[in-house]
Motif scaffolding. Structure first.
Motif, PDB file in Angstrom:
ATOM      1  N   PHE A 175     -49.941  12.011   7.334  1.00 55.08           N
ATOM      2  CA  PHE A 175     -50.005  11.976   5.879  1.00 55.08           C
ATOM      3  C   PHE A 175     -49.010  10.962   5.325  1.00 55.08           C
ATOM      4  O   PHE A 175     -47.979  10.677   5.950  1.00 55.08           O
ATOM      5  N   GLU A 176     -49.324  10.480   4.128  1.00 51.74           N
ATOM      6  CA  GLU A 176     -48.363   9.709   3.343  1.00 51.74           C
ATOM      7  C   GLU A 176     -48.137  10.448   2.029  1.00 51.74           C
ATOM      8  O   GLU A 176     -49.071  10.955   1.416  1.00 51.74           O
ATOM      9  N   ILE A 177     -46.884  10.524   1.614  1.00 50.39           N
ATOM     10  CA  ILE A 177     -46.560  11.096   0.306  1.00 50.39           C
ATOM     11  C   ILE A 177     -46.704   9.990  -0.733  1.00 50.39           C
ATOM     12  O   ILE A 177     -46.075   8.931  -0.618  1.00 50.39           O
ATOM     13  N   VAL A 178     -47.542  10.215  -1.730  1.00 54.73           N
ATOM     14  CA  VAL A 178     -47.824   9.204  -2.744  1.00 54.73           C
ATOM     15  C   VAL A 178     -47.552   9.770  -4.127  1.00 54.73           C
ATOM     16  O   VAL A 178     -47.431  10.981  -4.308  1.00 54.73           O
ATOM     17  N   GLY A 179     -47.470   8.857  -5.104  1.00 51.29           N
ATOM     18  CA  GLY A 179     -47.251   9.276  -6.474  1.00 51.29           C
ATOM     19  C   GLY A 179     -45.963   8.711  -7.035  1.00 51.29           C
ATOM     20  O   GLY A 179     -45.106   8.195  -6.299  1.00 51.29           O
ATOM     21  N   SER A 191     -48.105  13.794  -4.178  1.00 54.43           N
ATOM     22  CA  SER A 191     -49.108  14.536  -3.420  1.00 54.43           C
ATOM     23  C   SER A 191     -49.209  13.966  -2.009  1.00 54.43           C
ATOM     24  O   SER A 191     -48.682  12.885  -1.713  1.00 54.43           O
ATOM     25  N   LEU A 192     -49.889  14.705  -1.142  1.00 58.14           N
ATOM     26  CA  LEU A 192     -50.120  14.264   0.228  1.00 58.14           C
ATOM     27  C   LEU A 192     -51.454  13.533   0.311  1.00 58.14           C
ATOM     28  O   LEU A 192     -52.468  14.015  -0.187  1.00 58.14           O
ATOM     29  N   CYS A 193     -51.434  12.383   0.971  1.00 55.20           N
ATOM     30  CA  CYS A 193     -52.653  11.618   1.189  1.00 55.20           C
ATOM     31  C   CYS A 193     -52.878  11.497   2.693  1.00 55.20           C
ATOM     32  O   CYS A 193     -52.088  10.844   3.396  1.00 55.20           O
ATOM     33  N   PRO A 194     -53.920  12.136   3.219  1.00 53.68           N
ATOM     34  CA  PRO A 194     -54.152  12.054   4.671  1.00 53.68           C
ATOM     35  C   PRO A 194     -54.739  10.703   5.063  1.00 53.68           C
ATOM     36  O   PRO A 194     -55.522  10.109   4.318  1.00 53.68           O
ATOM     37  N   PHE A 195     -54.365  10.210   6.232  1.00 50.63           N
ATOM     38  CA  PHE A 195     -54.955   8.993   6.767  1.00 50.63           C
ATOM     39  C   PHE A 195     -56.260   9.339   7.482  1.00 50.63           C
ATOM     40  O   PHE A 195     -56.328  10.344   8.195  1.00 50.63           O
ATOM     41  N   PRO A 196     -57.278   8.520   7.314  1.00 51.14           N
ATOM     42  CA  PRO A 196     -58.554   8.808   8.000  1.00 51.14           C
ATOM     43  C   PRO A 196     -58.435   8.676   9.514  1.00 51.14           C
ATOM     44  O   PRO A 196     -59.193   9.296  10.256  1.00 51.14           O
TER      45      PRO A 196
END
Length: 324
Positions: A44-48, A93-98
Motif C-alpha cells: 500500500f501507499e498512504i496518499v492524501g 487513505s490507503l491506496c493498494p498497488f495492483p
C-alpha cells in the motif's frame, strides 16, 4: 581492521541480512519468488494531503509505503488505518498497488523519498544512495570486547561534518551482506549453479553417524565436518534425506546436518568459513558483494551515515555492539 572491498556500479547500496537473500525479488514481484510466493500479501501507499503526518504517526513502517501486508489481515489493517486517521483528523487513505513492489524498486523509492529503511517480510533493510560508482569501497571493522563493535564502509576520502541515522538492519542469520542493488538481481541463493551440492554433518555423535554412513571428514578450511562434497544434486539430496530419516528415527543421537547446493550463497559462505575474519566477497552481476558474519549473532544493528560539507556520503557505519 580491513575486511575487504565492495563495488557499487548502480550507486545504490543494500545492507541487509545475507540469509534473507533467498527472498530477494530483484525487478520481479515478490509473488514470483519461491520464498515468498506462498505468502500472499499486498503493498500500500498512504496518499492524501496529510499522508506524511499520517504515515509518521501510524508508525508501522518507514515513510508512506507499507509493504507485505498479509492478505488475511488487509481488512483489519485498513480498518486500523482509517480509525487512526479519524482520531487524528488526517485527510489520508490507503491506496493498494495492483502489483506488489519489487525489492529493487523498494530501494529506489526509499532513497528517493529519504526513508531510512524498508521491509522485506517484516525484516528491515537499509538502502544507501549517492554511493561512488567508480572505485572499490573499503570495509573495515573495529574490534570490541565480544566481537566487532563497528563496521565501516568508506565511501569518500573526505572530512565528515555531520552524521544522520538511517535505519537498522534486522538480522536472523548472523550475517550481513553489503551489495549493489542491481547486482542482487543476478543472485542465486538456493539452486546449484554447477549442478552439484555438498552434505555435511556435525555434533556430539558425529563419529557414530560417520561410521554408519561411511562418511569422511571433508578437510574444508574452516569447516572440517564429516560429509560428502561435490555430489550431483540428486545424490546429495538423497543423502540429506537419509540423514534426516536417521535423525528422526533415533532422536537420542545428537547431530545436525546441512544440505548445501553450490549456489552463490554457498560459494561465498565457504569463503567466509575459511576466512580468519569471517568475511568474504564474491563477484555477482558485475559487482563485488561482501558477506560478513556479525560476530555477535542476531539482532538489530543501527546504521549511521557520515556526510561531508556538501552533504555527500563519506562513510556508512554499522554499530554491532555498544562497547566501542
Amino acid at each position: 581492521m580491513f575486511l575487504g572491498e565492495v563495488t557499487c556500479p548502480s550507486g545504490e547500496l543494500v545492507l541487509m541480512d545475507g540469509g534473507y537473500l533467498e527472498l530477494w525479488s530483484g525487478d520481479r514481484s515478490p509473488d514470483e519468488v519461491d520464498g515468498t510466493k506462498d505468502l500472499p500479501a499486498c503493498d500500500f501507499e498512504i496518499v492524501g494531503p496529510d499522508a506524511e503526518a499520517a504515515a509518521r504517526s501510524f508508525g508501522r513502517q518507514s515513510g508512506r509505503m507499507l509493504y507485505d501486508i498479509p492478505h488475511h489481515g488487509t481488512d483489519e489493517f485498513w480498518r486500523l488505518f482509517d480509525q487512526h486517521c479519524r482520531e487524528h483528523t488526517y485527510d489520508a487513505s490507503l491506496c493498494p498497488f495492483p502489483r506488489r513492489i519489487s525489492h529493487r524498486d523498494r530501494v529506489r523509492r526509499a532513497i528517493t523519498d529519504g526513508d531510512p529503511d524498508f521491509l522485506i517480510t517484516g525484516v528491515p533493510v537499509v538502502p544507501v544512495g549517492g554511493v561512488p560508482t567508480d572505485r572499490p569501497l573499503a570495509v573495515t571493522v573495529v574490534r570490541g570486547e565480544w566481537g566487532w563493535s563497528q563496521v565501516r564502509i568508506g565511501l569518500r576520502e573526505d572530512v565528515a561534518v555531520a552524521t544522520r541515522r538511517l535505519g537498522s538492519i534486522g538480522v536472523d542469520y548472523a550475517r550481513f551482506v553489503f551489495a549493489d542493488a542491481d547486482a542482487l538481481g543476478s543472485w542465486v541463493h538456493n539452486y546449484p549453479v554447477d549442478g552439484l551440492a555438498d552434505v555435511v554433518f556435525w555434533g556430539r555423535d558425529e563419529e557414530q553417524v560417520a561410521a554408519e554412513f561411511g562418511a569422511q571428514r571433508t578437510g574444508t578450511p574452516g569447516d572440517d565436518s564429516y560429509g560428502w562434497l561435490n555430489l550431483p544434486v540428486r545424490d546429495a539430496y538423497a543423502r540429506a534425506v537419509a540423514l534426516n530419516d536417521r535423525k528422526n528415527a533415533t532422536p537420542d543421537r545428537k547431530f545436525a546436518f546441512d544440505f548445501r547446493p553450490h549456489s552463490h550463497h554457498w560459494q561465498v559462505m565457504a569463503s567466509v568459513r575459511a576466512s580468519e575474519n569471517e568475511a568474504a566477497t564474491i563477484e555477482i552481476g558485475g559487482a563485488q558483494i561482501m558477506m560478513a558474519m556479525t560476530s555477535v549473532g542476531d539482532g538489530f544493528f543501527p546504521v549511521d551515515l557520515d556526510v561531508n560539507a556538501a552533504g555527500a556520503p563519506v562513510a556508512v557505519r554499522i554499530t554491532v555492539a555498544g562497547d566501542e
